[in-house]
Design a protein around this motif. Structure first.
Motif, PDB file in Angstrom:
ATOM      1  N   ILE A 106      32.519 -47.082 -22.583  1.00 22.76           N
ATOM      2  CA  ILE A 106      33.846 -46.756 -23.102  1.00 22.76           C
ATOM      3  C   ILE A 106      33.768 -45.376 -23.745  1.00 22.76           C
ATOM      4  O   ILE A 106      32.854 -45.127 -24.536  1.00 22.76           O
ATOM      5  N   PRO A 107      34.683 -44.464 -23.402  1.00 22.92           N
ATOM      6  CA  PRO A 107      34.637 -43.139 -24.034  1.00 22.92           C
ATOM      7  C   PRO A 107      34.786 -43.243 -25.547  1.00 22.92           C
ATOM      8  O   PRO A 107      35.547 -44.068 -26.050  1.00 22.92           O
ATOM      9  N   GLY A 108      34.041 -42.414 -26.252  1.00 16.81           N
ATOM     10  CA  GLY A 108      34.090 -42.423 -27.716  1.00 16.81           C
ATOM     11  C   GLY A 108      35.446 -41.954 -28.216  1.00 16.81           C
ATOM     12  O   GLY A 108      36.192 -41.305 -27.489  1.00 16.81           O
ATOM     13  N   PRO A 109      35.779 -42.288 -29.458  1.00 14.82           N
ATOM     14  CA  PRO A 109      37.098 -41.900 -29.979  1.00 14.82           C
ATOM     15  C   PRO A 109      37.153 -40.405 -30.310  1.00 14.82           C
ATOM     16  O   PRO A 109      36.161 -39.819 -30.732  1.00 14.82           O
ATOM     17  N   THR A 110      38.288 -39.796 -30.059  1.00 15.41           N
ATOM     18  CA  THR A 110      38.555 -38.415 -30.490  1.00 15.41           C
ATOM     19  C   THR A 110      39.895 -38.450 -31.222  1.00 15.41           C
ATOM     20  O   THR A 110      40.638 -39.431 -31.095  1.00 15.41           O
ATOM     21  N   PRO A 111      40.214 -37.382 -32.005  1.00 22.56           N
ATOM     22  CA  PRO A 111      41.503 -37.392 -32.700  1.00 22.56           C
ATOM     23  C   PRO A 111      42.681 -37.546 -31.734  1.00 22.56           C
ATOM     24  O   PRO A 111      43.693 -38.149 -32.071  1.00 22.56           O
ATOM     25  N   ALA A 112      42.547 -37.004 -30.511  1.00 20.33           N
ATOM     26  CA  ALA A 112      43.656 -37.054 -29.573  1.00 20.33           C
ATOM     27  C   ALA A 112      43.747 -38.397 -28.858  1.00 20.33           C
ATOM     28  O   ALA A 112      44.825 -38.850 -28.504  1.00 20.33           O
ATOM     29  N   LYS A 113      42.601 -39.042 -28.659  1.00 15.54           N
ATOM     30  CA  LYS A 113      42.612 -40.220 -27.817  1.00 15.54           C
ATOM     31  C   LYS A 113      41.536 -41.202 -28.254  1.00 15.54           C
ATOM     32  O   LYS A 113      40.375 -40.821 -28.421  1.00 15.54           O
ATOM     33  N   ALA A 114      41.930 -42.429 -28.471  1.00 16.74           N
ATOM     34  CA  ALA A 114      40.964 -43.487 -28.752  1.00 16.74           C
ATOM     35  C   ALA A 114      41.511 -44.757 -28.128  1.00 16.74           C
ATOM     36  O   ALA A 114      42.686 -45.078 -28.277  1.00 16.74           O
ATOM     37  N   LEU A 115      40.638 -45.445 -27.418  1.00 13.56           N
ATOM     38  CA  LEU A 115      41.088 -46.646 -26.725  1.00 13.56           C
ATOM     39  C   LEU A 115      41.489 -47.733 -27.713  1.00 13.56           C
ATOM     40  O   LEU A 115      42.473 -48.439 -27.522  1.00 13.56           O
ATOM     41  N   LEU A 116      40.700 -47.851 -28.786  1.00 14.11           N
ATOM     42  CA  LEU A 116      40.973 -48.859 -29.809  1.00 14.11           C
ATOM     43  C   LEU A 116      41.043 -48.155 -31.156  1.00 14.11           C
ATOM     44  O   LEU A 116      40.373 -47.144 -31.363  1.00 14.11           O
ATOM     45  N   PRO A 117      41.812 -48.685 -32.100  1.00 13.48           N
ATOM     46  CA  PRO A 117      41.811 -48.081 -33.440  1.00 13.48           C
ATOM     47  C   PRO A 117      40.523 -48.426 -34.192  1.00 13.48           C
ATOM     48  O   PRO A 117      39.867 -49.415 -33.873  1.00 13.48           O
TER      49      PRO A 117
ATOM     50  N   TYR B   9      21.240 -49.028 -41.568  1.00 10.23           N
ATOM     51  CA  TYR B   9      22.020 -47.807 -41.395  1.00 10.23           C
ATOM     52  C   TYR B   9      23.393 -48.033 -42.006  1.00 10.23           C
ATOM     53  O   TYR B   9      23.858 -49.175 -42.079  1.00 10.23           O
ATOM     54  N   PHE B  10      24.036 -46.948 -42.411  1.00 10.32           N
ATOM     55  CA  PHE B  10      25.466 -47.053 -42.688  1.00 10.32           C
ATOM     56  C   PHE B  10      26.178 -45.841 -42.108  1.00 10.32           C
ATOM     57  O   PHE B  10      25.549 -44.807 -41.849  1.00 10.32           O
ATOM     58  N   THR B  11      27.465 -45.990 -41.885  1.00 10.81           N
ATOM     59  CA  THR B  11      28.288 -44.869 -41.427  1.00 10.81           C
ATOM     60  C   THR B  11      29.536 -44.828 -42.291  1.00 10.81           C
ATOM     61  O   THR B  11      30.066 -45.868 -42.696  1.00 10.81           O
ATOM     62  N   LEU B  12      29.965 -43.608 -42.606  1.00  7.40           N
ATOM     63  CA  LEU B  12      31.216 -43.400 -43.328  1.00  7.40           C
ATOM     64  C   LEU B  12      32.142 -42.652 -42.386  1.00  7.40           C
ATOM     65  O   LEU B  12      31.739 -41.651 -41.787  1.00  7.40           O
ATOM     66  N   THR B  13      33.368 -43.143 -42.230  1.00  7.58           N
ATOM     67  CA  THR B  13      34.303 -42.510 -41.306  1.00  7.58           C
ATOM     68  C   THR B  13      35.662 -42.362 -41.957  1.00  7.58           C
ATOM     69  O   THR B  13      36.090 -43.235 -42.709  1.00  7.58           O
ATOM     70  N   LEU B  14      36.322 -41.240 -41.658  1.00  3.78           N
ATOM     71  CA  LEU B  14      37.661 -40.980 -42.182  1.00  3.78           C
ATOM     72  C   LEU B  14      38.671 -41.150 -41.045  1.00  3.78           C
ATOM     73  O   LEU B  14      38.507 -40.564 -39.974  1.00  3.78           O
ATOM     74  N   TYR B  15      39.687 -41.985 -41.291  1.00  9.82           N
ATOM     75  CA  TYR B  15      40.726 -42.243 -40.286  1.00  9.82           C
ATOM     76  C   TYR B  15      42.097 -41.988 -40.895  1.00  9.82           C
ATOM     77  O   TYR B  15      42.250 -42.019 -42.126  1.00  9.82           O
ATOM     78  N   ASP B  16      43.095 -41.802 -40.053  1.00  4.55           N
ATOM     79  CA  ASP B  16      44.462 -41.856 -40.561  1.00  4.55           C
ATOM     80  C   ASP B  16      44.797 -43.345 -40.737  1.00  4.55           C
ATOM     81  O   ASP B  16      44.029 -44.207 -40.291  1.00  4.55           O
ATOM     82  N   PRO B  17      45.924 -43.681 -41.413  1.00  4.38           N
ATOM     83  CA  PRO B  17      46.163 -45.103 -41.699  1.00  4.38           C
ATOM     84  C   PRO B  17      46.254 -45.997 -40.456  1.00  4.38           C
ATOM     85  O   PRO B  17      46.094 -47.205 -40.551  1.00  4.38           O
ATOM     86  N   ASP B  18      46.494 -45.391 -39.265  1.00  6.31           N
ATOM     87  CA  ASP B  18      46.566 -46.196 -38.046  1.00  6.31           C
ATOM     88  C   ASP B  18      45.217 -46.342 -37.352  1.00  6.31           C
ATOM     89  O   ASP B  18      45.133 -46.945 -36.276  1.00  6.31           O
ATOM     90  N   GLY B  19      44.164 -45.756 -37.936  1.00  2.15           N
ATOM     91  CA  GLY B  19      42.845 -45.925 -37.357  1.00  2.15           C
ATOM     92  C   GLY B  19      42.453 -44.858 -36.352  1.00  2.15           C
ATOM     93  O   GLY B  19      41.503 -45.052 -35.597  1.00  2.15           O
ATOM     94  N   ARG B  20      43.184 -43.747 -36.335  1.00  2.01           N
ATOM     95  CA  ARG B  20      42.797 -42.629 -35.463  1.00  2.01           C
ATOM     96  C   ARG B  20      41.946 -41.653 -36.255  1.00  2.01           C
ATOM     97  O   ARG B  20      42.112 -41.507 -37.466  1.00  2.01           O
ATOM     98  N   LEU B  21      41.053 -40.942 -35.553  1.00  6.10           N
ATOM     99  CA  LEU B  21      40.284 -39.896 -36.212  1.00  6.10           C
ATOM    100  C   LEU B  21      41.218 -38.732 -36.514  1.00  6.10           C
ATOM    101  O   LEU B  21      42.254 -38.575 -35.869  1.00  6.10           O
ATOM    102  N   VAL B  22      40.848 -37.928 -37.511  1.00  6.09           N
ATOM    103  CA  VAL B  22      41.693 -36.811 -37.926  1.00  6.09           C
ATOM    104  C   VAL B  22      41.083 -35.504 -37.417  1.00  6.09           C
ATOM    105  O   VAL B  22      39.894 -35.239 -37.651  1.00  6.09           O
ATOM    106  N   ALA B  23      41.890 -34.699 -36.720  1.00  4.26           N
ATOM    107  CA  ALA B  23      41.400 -33.442 -36.158  1.00  4.26           C
ATOM    108  C   ALA B  23      41.032 -32.476 -37.274  1.00  4.26           C
ATOM    109  O   ALA B  23      41.740 -32.383 -38.283  1.00  4.26           O
ATOM    110  N   ASN B  24      39.909 -31.769 -37.122  1.00  5.17           N
ATOM    111  CA  ASN B  24      39.520 -30.735 -38.075  1.00  5.17           C
ATOM    112  C   ASN B  24      38.637 -29.715 -37.369  1.00  5.17           C
ATOM    113  O   ASN B  24      38.088 -29.984 -36.300  1.00  5.17           O
TER     114      ASN B  24
END
Lengths: 181, 193
Positions: free
Chosen positions: A50-61, B103-118
């Protein structure tokens, strides 16, 4: 006045029933759950990266971007499945989800031991139907019972640093899920 | 006529209360078996078959796959230690130590669970990537502009959530207190842009 109070009371009780009914029925009617989202890109019974998530596109939240991921959308209708996955350098885990996204079993590389993870997945009926002697030799193989005939096997390999992502991706790409009989 | 009006009224009340409370529970999260440590919350049972009906509905609606308990535990924070919502235009520092985990990972998302462009294309840290103090503790600056040390860019978004996932950890369903799961603090340390 009392009449309206009674109507209101009836409304509140009915509202409670509506609330419970919608919460309980929602998982069955959700059209955007993980299984539905994965269906277009994952053939049945094939481990698919499964492709990894990117800000533009992610298969799952809420996907963890530090992990390479592969999914086997399984159907046990034609018999049990066997999962083999090489253990990546850092950390590898396998999680089994029902069609509705409930994680019913999860195991990591340390618990699964060895250099490759080998798991057998079958329904309770298929497990019961296994010949007795085969069950004895099965003592050292890991058998997982699926609550339903369909679901998801999700393999995740950690890339501790971004530069190690290709290795994690190679590890999940080398995993197979196959009909075991 | 009175009966009709009364029934209509009852149904309107029922629909309002029923659907309203469902919407509220799904968007604000109903906490069954929620583990709270500081600003962080986790629902270890959401990664098992003992998942409560509310979490079940939440994952079905969002499409997310929960971390199974055999894999790890995910903690989420949408507010800082003072209870202020996390705002990407402000500077926040995450500091302290974490519960034992491989291991642990810390991730920043918008409230809908998308990554934030930077500009840096950095969306989080793994436990291996962090610069640490001599005692093993760490500080992470979550800020819109570059900072020295561990900088997690916010991209300047209004609201974001932090997810701290522990893999192969002793934290689980039986964990009750902060003593067993020491979580880092989240404090506002700079002005907002």
């Amino acid at each position: 006045m009392t009449r309206w109070l009674l109507w209101t009371l009836a409304g509140i009780i009915l509202g409670g029933i509506v609330h419970l009914a919608t919460i309980l029925l929602l998982p069955r009617t959700a059209s955007q759950d993980a299984y539905e989202r994965l269906t277009p890109i994952t053939p049945v019974n094939v481990m698919t990266p499964i492709p990894g998530p990117t800000p533009a596109k992610a298969l799952l939240p809420f996907m963890d971007p530090a992990f390479a991921m592969a999914v086997c959308r399984y159907d046990l209708g034609h018999g049990p499945m066997k999962l083999t996955a090489p253990v990546s350098q850092a950390y590898t885990s396998v999680t089994f989800y029902t069609k509705l996204g409930v994680a019913y079993y999860g195991i990591n590389d340390r618990a699964a031991g060895r250099r490759t993870i080998e798991l057998y997945l079958m329904t309770t009926a298929q497990h019961d139907a296994m010949p007795e002697d085969e069950d004895v030799t099965a003592a050292d193989r890991l058998i997982i019972e699926s609550p339903g005939t369909t679901g998801l096997i999700v393999l995740r390999a950690l890339s501790p640093e971004p530069s190690l992502m290709p290795m994690a991706q190679a590890a999940v790409a080398a995993a197979r899920c196959l009909q075991s009989q | 006529m009175r009966l009709l009006l009364g029934s209509i009224y009852t149904f309107v009340v029922a629909a309002g209360i029923g659907l309203g409370s469902t919407w509220f529970a799904l968007t604000h999260g109903a906490g069954f078996g929620t583990l709270r440590v500081g600003a962080w919350t986790a629902q270890p049972k959401a990664g098992t078959t003992d998942i409560d009906p509310y979490s079940r509905a939440v994952i079905a609606r969002s499409g997310a796959l929960p971390v199974s308990l055999g894999d790890g535990v995910a903690f989420r924070a949408a507010r800082d230690d003072q209870g202020e919502p996390l705002d990407g235009r402000c500077e926040v520092t995450i500091s302290g130590t974490t519960p034992p985990a491989r291991y642990f990972t810390l991730t920043l998302y918008d409230p809908d669970g998308r990554l934030v462009a930077n500009s840096l294309n950095r969306h989080g840290f793994t436990s291996e990537e962090l610069y640490r103090n001599q005692d093993g503790s760490f500080q992470i600056a979550v800020a819109p502009r570059a900072r020295a040390g561990n900088w997690l860019p916010t991209g300047g978004v209004d609201r974001y959530v932090l997810v701290l996932r522990f893999y192969d950890t002793s934290v689980g369903v039986a964990t009750r207190a902060e003593r067993e799961a020491p979580m880092p603090s989240i404090k506002r340390t700079g002005a907002c842009r």
